[in-house]
Design a protein around this motif. Structure first.
Motif, PDB file in Angstrom:
ATOM      1  N   VAL A   1       0.806  -1.224   0.000  1.00  0.00           N
ATOM      2  CA  VAL A   1       0.089  -0.072   0.139  1.00  0.00           C
ATOM      3  C   VAL A   1       1.078   1.214  -0.144  1.00  0.00           C
ATOM      4  O   VAL A   1       1.943   1.265   0.930  1.00  0.00           O
ATOM      5  N   CYS A   2       0.574   2.065  -1.013  1.00  0.00           N
ATOM      6  CA  CYS A   2       1.519   3.280  -1.298  1.00  0.00           C
ATOM      7  C   CYS A   2       1.029   4.233  -0.162  1.00  0.00           C
ATOM      8  O   CYS A   2      -0.007   4.089   0.503  1.00  0.00           O
ATOM      9  N   TRP A   3       1.969   5.209   0.071  1.00  0.00           N
ATOM     10  CA  TRP A   3       1.708   6.398   1.013  1.00  0.00           C
ATOM     11  C   TRP A   3       0.349   7.221   0.768  1.00  0.00           C
ATOM     12  O   TRP A   3      -0.319   7.651   1.455  1.00  0.00           O
ATOM     13  N   CYS A   4       0.099   6.836  -0.674  1.00  0.00           N
ATOM     14  CA  CYS A   4      -1.358   7.866  -1.165  1.00  0.00           C
ATOM     15  C   CYS A   4      -2.436   6.726  -0.989  1.00  0.00           C
ATOM     16  O   CYS A   4      -3.651   7.429  -1.213  1.00  0.00           O
ATOM     17  N   GLY A   5      -2.221   5.642  -0.539  1.00  0.00           N
ATOM     18  CA  GLY A   5      -3.327   4.836  -0.485  1.00  0.00           C
ATOM     19  C   GLY A   5      -3.596   3.651  -1.693  1.00  0.00           C
ATOM     20  O   GLY A   5      -4.504   3.090  -1.703  1.00  0.00           O
ATOM     21  N   TYR A   6      -2.727   3.846  -2.440  1.00  0.00           N
ATOM     22  CA  TYR A   6      -2.838   2.857  -3.605  1.00  0.00           C
ATOM     23  C   TYR A   6      -2.026   1.397  -3.304  1.00  0.00           C
ATOM     24  O   TYR A   6      -1.357   1.455  -2.994  1.00  0.00           O
ATOM     25  N   ARG A   7      -3.163   0.579  -3.772  1.00  0.00           N
ATOM     26  CA  ARG A   7      -2.698  -0.620  -3.516  1.00  0.00           C
ATOM     27  C   ARG A   7      -2.259  -1.257  -4.778  1.00  0.00           C
ATOM     28  O   ARG A   7      -2.749  -1.337  -5.713  1.00  0.00           O
ATOM     29  N   GLY A   8      -0.998  -2.058  -4.588  1.00  0.00           N
ATOM     30  CA  GLY A   8      -0.380  -2.662  -5.764  1.00  0.00           C
ATOM     31  C   GLY A   8       0.395  -3.885  -5.565  1.00  0.00           C
ATOM     32  O   GLY A   8       0.482  -4.436  -4.328  1.00  0.00           O
ATOM     33  N   SER A   9       0.954  -4.432  -6.527  1.00  0.00           N
ATOM     34  CA  SER A   9       1.622  -5.757  -6.187  1.00  0.00           C
ATOM     35  C   SER A   9       2.944  -5.553  -7.074  1.00  0.00           C
ATOM     36  O   SER A   9       3.185  -4.812  -7.902  1.00  0.00           O
ATOM     37  N   HIS A  10       3.996  -6.367  -6.595  1.00  0.00           N
ATOM     38  CA  HIS A  10       5.228  -6.292  -6.965  1.00  0.00           C
ATOM     39  C   HIS A  10       6.076  -7.664  -7.098  1.00  0.00           C
ATOM     40  O   HIS A  10       5.994  -8.382  -6.011  1.00  0.00           O
ATOM     41  N   ARG A  11       6.626  -8.012  -8.119  1.00  0.00           N
ATOM     42  CA  ARG A  11       7.311  -9.363  -8.209  1.00  0.00           C
ATOM     43  C   ARG A  11       8.718  -9.173  -8.060  1.00  0.00           C
ATOM     44  O   ARG A  11       9.318  -8.402  -8.682  1.00  0.00           O
ATOM     45  N   THR A  12       9.080 -10.038  -7.355  1.00  0.00           N
ATOM     46  CA  THR A  12      10.736 -10.108  -7.356  1.00  0.00           C
ATOM     47  C   THR A  12      11.131 -11.601  -7.206  1.00  0.00           C
ATOM     48  O   THR A  12      10.355 -12.317  -7.004  1.00  0.00           O
ATOM     49  N   GLY A  13      12.413 -11.704  -7.404  1.00  0.00           N
ATOM     50  CA  GLY A  13      12.918 -12.918  -7.224  1.00  0.00           C
ATOM     51  C   GLY A  13      14.023 -13.117  -8.058  1.00  0.00           C
ATOM     52  O   GLY A  13      14.311 -12.266  -9.013  1.00  0.00           O
ATOM     53  N   ARG A  14      14.765 -14.332  -8.112  1.00  0.00           N
ATOM     54  CA  ARG A  14      16.055 -14.343  -9.053  1.00  0.00           C
ATOM     55  C   ARG A  14      15.645 -14.587 -10.620  1.00  0.00           C
ATOM     56  O   ARG A  14      16.287 -14.371 -11.347  1.00  0.00           O
ATOM     57  N   ARG A  15      14.312 -14.958 -10.699  1.00  0.00           N
ATOM     58  CA  ARG A  15      13.963 -15.163 -12.272  1.00  0.00           C
ATOM     59  C   ARG A  15      13.231 -13.753 -12.658  1.00  0.00           C
ATOM     60  O   ARG A  15      12.923 -14.012 -13.921  1.00  0.00           O
ATOM     61  N   ALA A  16      13.184 -12.895 -11.900  1.00  0.00           N
ATOM     62  CA  ALA A  16      12.454 -11.834 -12.588  1.00  0.00           C
ATOM     63  C   ALA A  16      13.289 -10.890 -13.585  1.00  0.00           C
ATOM     64  O   ALA A  16      14.215 -10.463 -13.153  1.00  0.00           O
ATOM     65  N   PRO A  17      12.618 -10.700 -14.638  1.00  0.00           N
ATOM     66  CA  PRO A  17      13.312 -10.049 -15.717  1.00  0.00           C
ATOM     67  C   PRO A  17      13.337  -8.543 -15.374  1.00  0.00           C
ATOM     68  O   PRO A  17      12.244  -8.147 -14.662  1.00  0.00           O
ATOM     69  N   ARG A  18      14.423  -7.883 -15.878  1.00  0.00           N
ATOM     70  CA  ARG A  18      14.186  -6.388 -15.355  1.00  0.00           C
ATOM     71  C   ARG A  18      12.885  -5.948 -16.331  1.00  0.00           C
ATOM     72  O   ARG A  18      12.760  -4.523 -16.234  1.00  0.00           O
ATOM     73  N   SER A  19      12.282  -6.350 -17.331  1.00  0.00           N
ATOM     74  CA  SER A  19      11.348  -5.852 -17.851  1.00  0.00           C
ATOM     75  C   SER A  19      10.157  -5.951 -17.469  1.00  0.00           C
ATOM     76  O   SER A  19       8.995  -5.917 -18.193  1.00  0.00           O
ATOM     77  N   THR A  20       9.996  -6.752 -16.366  1.00  0.00           N
ATOM     78  CA  THR A  20       8.792  -7.077 -15.885  1.00  0.00           C
ATOM     79  C   THR A  20       7.891  -5.795 -15.737  1.00  0.00           C
ATOM     80  O   THR A  20       8.220  -4.674 -15.019  1.00  0.00           O
ATOM     81  N   ILE A  21       6.545  -5.719 -16.014  1.00  0.00           N
ATOM     82  CA  ILE A  21       5.528  -4.799 -16.251  1.00  0.00           C
ATOM     83  C   ILE A  21       5.066  -4.818 -14.542  1.00  0.00           C
ATOM     84  O   ILE A  21       4.384  -5.792 -14.168  1.00  0.00           O
ATOM     85  N   VAL A  22       5.053  -3.730 -13.789  1.00  0.00           N
ATOM     86  CA  VAL A  22       4.560  -3.815 -12.450  1.00  0.00           C
ATOM     87  C   VAL A  22       3.452  -2.777 -12.398  1.00  0.00           C
ATOM     88  O   VAL A  22       3.388  -1.832 -13.029  1.00  0.00           O
TER      89      VAL A  22
END
Ligand code: ZN
Length: 56
Positions: free
Chosen positions: A35-56
């Motif tokens: 949850v961002c400071w502004c109240g927006y809820r989002g998700s984020h993928r991370t990990g060793r296989r995550a490509p740099r081009s992942t759309i978040v």
């Protein structure tokens, strides 16, 4: 700290661990829900296989 892209900010924002609401393990990746400071809820993928081009 976690760096995510917030659409409402239209920028990268830095969140503390307290802003992370859920951590899910999928395949070899971690999906973080936050949850961002502004109240927006989002998700984020991370990990060793995550490509740099992942759309978040
Ligand atoms: Zn925001």
């Amino acid at each position: 700290m976690l760096s995510v892209h917030c659409p409402r900010h239209a920028a990268e924002v830095l969140l503390s661990e307290r802003r992370i609401t859920r951590i899910a393990h999928e395949d070899d990746q971690l999906t973080l829900e936050w949850v961002c400071w502004c109240g927006y809820r989002g998700s984020h993928r991370t990990g060793r296989r995550a490509p740099r081009s992942t759309i978040v």
